[in-house]
Design a protein around this motif. Structure first.
Motif, PDB file in Angstrom:
ATOM      1  N   LYS A  16       5.966   7.510 -11.355  1.00 48.72           N
ATOM      2  CA  LYS A  16       5.271   7.745 -12.618  1.00 48.72           C
ATOM      3  C   LYS A  16       5.546   9.147 -13.146  1.00 48.72           C
ATOM      4  N   LYS A  17       5.667  10.106 -12.217  1.00 47.98           N
ATOM      5  CA  LYS A  17       5.940  11.485 -12.612  1.00 47.98           C
ATOM      6  C   LYS A  17       7.439  11.766 -12.708  1.00 47.98           C
ATOM      7  N   LYS A  18       8.249  10.721 -12.480  1.00 49.99           N
ATOM      8  CA  LYS A  18       9.707  10.842 -12.534  1.00 49.99           C
ATOM      9  C   LYS A  18      10.220  11.943 -11.615  1.00 49.99           C
ATOM     10  N   SER A  19       9.674  11.928 -10.381  1.00 52.33           N
ATOM     11  CA  SER A  19      10.098  12.902  -9.383  1.00 52.33           C
ATOM     12  C   SER A  19      11.518  12.587  -8.930  1.00 52.33           C
ATOM     13  N   PRO A  20      12.254  13.567  -8.450  1.00 53.40           N
ATOM     14  CA  PRO A  20      13.611  13.305  -7.957  1.00 53.40           C
ATOM     15  C   PRO A  20      13.593  12.379  -6.747  1.00 53.40           C
ATOM     16  N   GLY A  21      14.705  11.680  -6.543  1.00 54.74           N
ATOM     17  CA  GLY A  21      14.776  10.704  -5.463  1.00 54.74           C
ATOM     18  C   GLY A  21      14.527  11.289  -4.094  1.00 54.74           C
ATOM     19  N   ILE A  22      14.891  12.555  -3.885  1.00 57.75           N
ATOM     20  CA  ILE A  22      14.704  13.175  -2.578  1.00 57.75           C
ATOM     21  C   ILE A  22      13.223  13.270  -2.230  1.00 57.75           C
ATOM     22  N   SER A  23      12.347  13.381  -3.249  1.00 60.63           N
ATOM     23  CA  SER A  23      10.901  13.444  -3.001  1.00 60.63           C
ATOM     24  C   SER A  23      10.414  12.142  -2.389  1.00 60.63           C
ATOM     25  N   SER A  24      10.862  11.027  -2.933  1.00 59.10           N
ATOM     26  CA  SER A  24      10.472   9.725  -2.390  1.00 59.10           C
ATOM     27  C   SER A  24      11.028   9.525  -0.983  1.00 59.10           C
ATOM     28  N   LEU A  25      12.265   9.981  -0.763  1.00 58.39           N
ATOM     29  CA  LEU A  25      12.882   9.851   0.553  1.00 58.39           C
ATOM     30  C   LEU A  25      12.084  10.601   1.608  1.00 58.39           C
ATOM     31  N   ILE A  26      11.731  11.846   1.309  1.00 59.77           N
ATOM     32  CA  ILE A  26      10.950  12.652   2.255  1.00 59.77           C
ATOM     33  C   ILE A  26       9.571  12.040   2.454  1.00 59.77           C
ATOM     34  N   LEU A  37       0.832  -1.211   0.000  1.00 58.02           N
ATOM     35  CA  LEU A  37       0.000   0.000   0.000  1.00 58.02           C
ATOM     36  C   LEU A  37       0.867   1.262   0.000  1.00 58.02           C
ATOM     37  N   ILE A  38       1.940   1.231   0.778  1.00 56.38           N
ATOM     38  CA  ILE A  38       2.852   2.381   0.813  1.00 56.38           C
ATOM     39  C   ILE A  38       3.408   2.654  -0.577  1.00 56.38           C
ATOM     40  N   ASP A  39       3.789   1.589  -1.253  1.00 58.34           N
ATOM     41  CA  ASP A  39       4.345   1.768  -2.591  1.00 58.34           C
ATOM     42  C   ASP A  39       3.301   2.290  -3.572  1.00 58.34           C
ATOM     43  N   ARG A  40       2.129   1.673  -3.581  1.00 57.48           N
ATOM     44  CA  ARG A  40       1.132   2.027  -4.594  1.00 57.48           C
ATOM     45  C   ARG A  40       0.529   3.413  -4.360  1.00 57.48           C
ATOM     46  N   VAL A  41       0.313   3.774  -3.106  1.00 55.25           N
ATOM     47  CA  VAL A  41      -0.369   5.044  -2.817  1.00 55.25           C
ATOM     48  C   VAL A  41       0.600   6.217  -2.833  1.00 55.25           C
ATOM     49  N   ALA A  42       1.802   6.029  -2.289  1.00 56.32           N
ATOM     50  CA  ALA A  42       2.703   7.158  -2.100  1.00 56.32           C
ATOM     51  C   ALA A  42       3.879   7.186  -3.067  1.00 56.32           C
ATOM     52  N   LEU A  43       4.477   6.038  -3.359  1.00 55.15           N
ATOM     53  CA  LEU A  43       5.727   6.033  -4.120  1.00 55.15           C
ATOM     54  C   LEU A  43       5.519   5.824  -5.620  1.00 55.15           C
ATOM     55  N   TYR A  44       4.549   4.997  -5.983  1.00 59.93           N
ATOM     56  CA  TYR A  44       4.288   4.761  -7.410  1.00 59.93           C
ATOM     57  C   TYR A  44       3.936   6.044  -8.158  1.00 59.93           C
ATOM     58  N   PRO A  45       3.065   6.914  -7.611  1.00 61.21           N
ATOM     59  CA  PRO A  45       2.782   8.173  -8.330  1.00 61.21           C
ATOM     60  C   PRO A  45       4.027   9.035  -8.525  1.00 61.21           C
ATOM     61  N   LEU A  46       4.951   8.999  -7.565  1.00 62.91           N
ATOM     62  CA  LEU A  46       6.187   9.773  -7.709  1.00 62.91           C
ATOM     63  C   LEU A  46       7.065   9.192  -8.810  1.00 62.91           C
TER      64      LEU A  46
END
Length: 291
Positions: free
Chosen positions: A86-96, A75-84
């Motif tokens: 998909k949008k090719k957000s920088p790694g620091i966004s996923s870390l935060i 759930l953490i991956d699909r709800v919070a990290l997968y959208p990031l």
């Protein structure tokens, strides 16, 4: 006394290794440090207590709690990290984001279970076994053996199965793995599922050993497991195991030589020294980029 603490550290270190494996698995595939992993660890023990409260019995409660924690990882991956991703957000966004998720889970646990410490049931009758003059409890032996078996299963899954081959392919190159027909999103979600399961099992073992749990129990344990993963070489499975053992044994010896109040700091001192000498960790390798 030293032998006693070494045995204590080995049993606790194997539990740390189980948690550290979750960090290594996710980092190996996504190059992401999942700082919500400690909160997932705390969720696992509370999920087991929840099912025990509804009279599921100890073994069914553990199985359901472990599976639910694995589902939380997905759930953490699909709800919070997968959208990031998909949008090719920088790694620091996923870390935060993972840091934020950690506090969300902790606060939800406080809302649902309260912030005070609660007793966790004994998993087994705790008897004392004498080995070379050291007093070893059956719970410590069970923690060690269970962790070894589970880590062996994880190693076989990654090294000897098709899904493990797919995980290693995604680790090497996610884009090329997708072009070869591998469902990379499923592999990433499955990796989070494995990490959640390993954290939940570790939380059951450690909570059963100390017979206590609380919502913030994953903070320091999560840091120690992360230190173990980095110490062994984050992204390397056997490195996480060795790192967990080193952290566990160093804690035990520090408690004997300096006092229990210094056991946490000694583990991180060892980590810093090792990283100064070998920045990639004991088994890590410097990344080689072809240009």
């Amino acid at each position: 006394m030293i032998l006693q603490q070494i045995f204590n550290g080995l049993s606790l270190g194997m539990a740390y290794a189980l948690i550290a494996v979750g960090y290594s698995l996710v980092f190996g595939i996504l190059r992401l440090v999942n700082f919500s992993h400690g909160a997932v660890y705390a969720f696992g023990a509370h999920a087991v207590i929840f099912f025990i409260g509804y009279h599921f019995g100890l073994i069914p409660a553990i199985l359901l709690g472990v599976l639910l924690t694995g589902a939380l990882g997905v759930l953490i991956d699909r709800v919070a990290l997968y959208p990031l991703r998909k949008k090719k957000s920088p790694g620091i966004s996923s870390l935060i984001t993972t840091i934020g998720i950690s506090y969300i889970i902790q606060n939800l646990l406080m809302m649902g279970f309260g912030s005070e410490k609660k007793p966790f049931p004994k998993l087994f009758d705790n008897r004392i076994v004498h080995i070379l003059g050291a007093r070893i409890s059956t719970m410590q032996i069970i923690m060690f053996v269970t962790s070894v078996i589970l880590l062996a299963i994880l190693t076989f899954l990654i090294k000897g199965t098709k899904i493990g081959l797919a995980m290693r392919a995604v680790e090497q190159n996610e884009k090329n793995a997708g072009l070869m027909g591998i469902n990379t999103n499923f592999i990433i979600a499955f990796t989070f599922f494995l990490g959640g399961i390993s954290a939940a099992i570790a939380s059951v073992l450690i909570s059963g050993y100390y017979e206590i749990l609380y919502p913030t129990m994953g903070f320091m344990v999560g840091l120690k497991a992360f230190a173990a993963a980095v110490l062994g070489g984050i992204g390397v499975l056997h490195g996480a195991i060795v790192g967990g053992l080193v952290i566990g044994v160093s804690e035990g010896l520090a408690a004997t030589w300096f006092g229990s109040q210094y056991r946490d700091s000694v583990a991180f001192i060892i980590l810093i020294i090792v990283l100064i000498v070998r920045p990639a960790g004991l088994f890590g390798r410097k990344g080689i980029e072809k240009v």
